[in-house]
Enzyme design. Sequence first.
Site, PDB file in Angstrom:
ATOM      1  CB  SER A  72      51.102  71.215  21.103  1.00 53.78           C
ATOM      2  OG  SER A  72      51.605  70.514  22.202  1.00 53.78           O
TER       3      SER A  72
ATOM      4  CD  GLN B  55      52.739  66.507  23.593  1.00 50.82           C
ATOM      5  OE1 GLN B  55      52.922  65.766  24.534  1.00 50.82           O
ATOM      6  NE2 GLN B  55      51.965  67.580  23.669  1.00 50.82           N
TER       7      GLN B  55
ATOM      8  CG  HIS C 276      57.206  63.358  25.541  1.00 54.16           C
ATOM      9  ND1 HIS C 276      56.719  64.568  25.955  1.00 54.16           N
ATOM     10  CD2 HIS C 276      56.135  62.657  25.108  1.00 54.16           C
ATOM     11  CE1 HIS C 276      55.399  64.588  25.803  1.00 54.16           C
ATOM     12  NE2 HIS C 276      55.018  63.444  25.286  1.00 54.16           N
TER      13      HIS C 276
ATOM     14  CE  LYS D  56      54.703  63.804  29.743  1.00 55.16           C
ATOM     15  NZ  LYS D  56      53.971  63.614  28.498  1.00 55.16           N
TER      16      LYS D  56
ATOM     17  CD  GLU E 192      52.989  60.609  25.970  1.00 58.78           C
ATOM     18  OE1 GLU E 192      53.307  61.351  26.918  1.00 58.78           O
ATOM     19  OE2 GLU E 192      52.379  61.006  24.973  1.00 58.78           O
TER      20      GLU E 192
ATOM     21  CG  HIS F  47      53.062  61.898  20.573  1.00 65.29           C
ATOM     22  ND1 HIS F  47      54.400  61.898  20.885  1.00 65.29           N
ATOM     23  CD2 HIS F  47      52.433  62.309  21.703  1.00 65.29           C
ATOM     24  CE1 HIS F  47      54.566  62.273  22.138  1.00 65.29           C
ATOM     25  NE2 HIS F  47      53.379  62.544  22.670  1.00 65.29           N
TER      26      HIS F  47
ATOM     27  NE  ARG G  44      53.563  72.876  24.699  1.00 62.15           N
ATOM     28  CZ  ARG G  44      54.273  73.023  25.811  1.00 62.15           C
ATOM     29  NH1 ARG G  44      55.470  73.546  25.766  1.00 62.15           N
ATOM     30  NH2 ARG G  44      53.761  72.647  26.965  1.00 62.15           N
TER      31      ARG G  44
ATOM     32  CE  LYS H  10      51.051  76.130  26.736  1.00 57.81           C
ATOM     33  NZ  LYS H  10      50.878  74.881  27.446  1.00 57.81           N
TER      34      LYS H  10
HETATM   35 ZN   LIG Z   1      53.017  63.155  24.695  1.00 63.19          ZN
END
Ligand SMILES: [Zn+2]
Length: 404
Positions: free
Chosen positions: A101, A103, A105, A128, A130, A268, A287, A293
Amino acid sequence: MTQPNWTLPHKLTCRIQSYAWGCTGPDAYLAQLMGLEHPESPLAELWMGAHTKIPSVLDGQGLDAHIKSNANSICGEACLRKFGMGLPYLFKILSARESLSIQLHPSKTEAEGLHAKDPKNYPDDNHKPEIAIALDSLEALLGFESLSRIVQHLDQEPELAEFLGAQHVQALRSALNLTTEKQNAILKAVFTALFELSQTQKKLLKSCTTKMAQRLRQKNDGAPRSKWFIELQQQYSEGDVGLFCLYFLKYCTLQPGEGVFLKADVPHAYLRGNIVECMANSDNVVRAGLTPKFVDVETLSQIVIVEQDSLNSQHSTDNGLGGGVFKVVVDEFEVHHWKNTQAQTVAIELSQLSGPRILVMLSGSLTSRDFCAQKGQVVLLADACKENMELSVGGEFYLARPNC
Ligand SMILES: [Zn+2]
């Protein structure tokens, strides 16, 4: 129960998350890596760490539980002082056959608010950030495209312009002469409007995306975005706002060993490929599209950061220990990479790296005294473990640790 000796390396048993977008069959990347001959479900993410959702296991006990009773030996004082109880990062290998998806964070403060308000959709209160490092080529949407390219896309894809409406298209076009700051504000308003429209104009979304896929199929221009639009429209034939996001976000391909860092609130999507991923210990996802979802439009529009054409790409630099390191702007994690291309085994001075370290073997073997880790095995080196190790010819591994 006798406690493990934390001055020694230990193998961890790590579980694989099965998501629909993962790779299937015996040729799947994770099946090959872990030696699984008949995987029953798609293999998507190998989780290495202490996240309470699926902690890695040692001697029948979760790493989260081990840390609770042996925090000092496993994490070390510096790590505990800086990040509190627990492992500050979560390490993964992610293998995508289909797109994930779109998304973003939340930041730490946003995550605290979201978790308090909606713990079902936001399972913890952590941020989060990453890093994703390509193991083979990775196709992904990473951050925003430049405004001039987005306006070009609107000229070339009439169905996208039709769905957005003349007013929004004109707003973007007129923004071209403004300062970057003003451009970003307008881009954010229009991007948010795109999501709001996708909820109120579902029929129009379906008809515009269907029409566009038909036209692109006939045009057959071979452009990556066109190929992805056609493929994803088949998957989301009822219409999904993520299809149009393809034209707002930056399409990138990463080569093996190339990484990208994603800070909070940057949209991203990983489209296809196998990556090593490391993040703060969290599973918070807002999301935005390409998903059946829950899409949280309200949160998305509040927190999304619009910066044009600002890919935060990462290359490893010499870590002084015979490998390379990906350092990022947060301290919860950094990722080290070793690959032995020499004709003999090499000594790896892992004792120079403090804190709780987790490594995953991609090929060859890594040995010390009575210990040997091989392809597909995951190893925990507690802070108390000061062992150095030897990497076989052709051996390769990635290691995560906090910066403390
Ligand atoms: Zn991610």
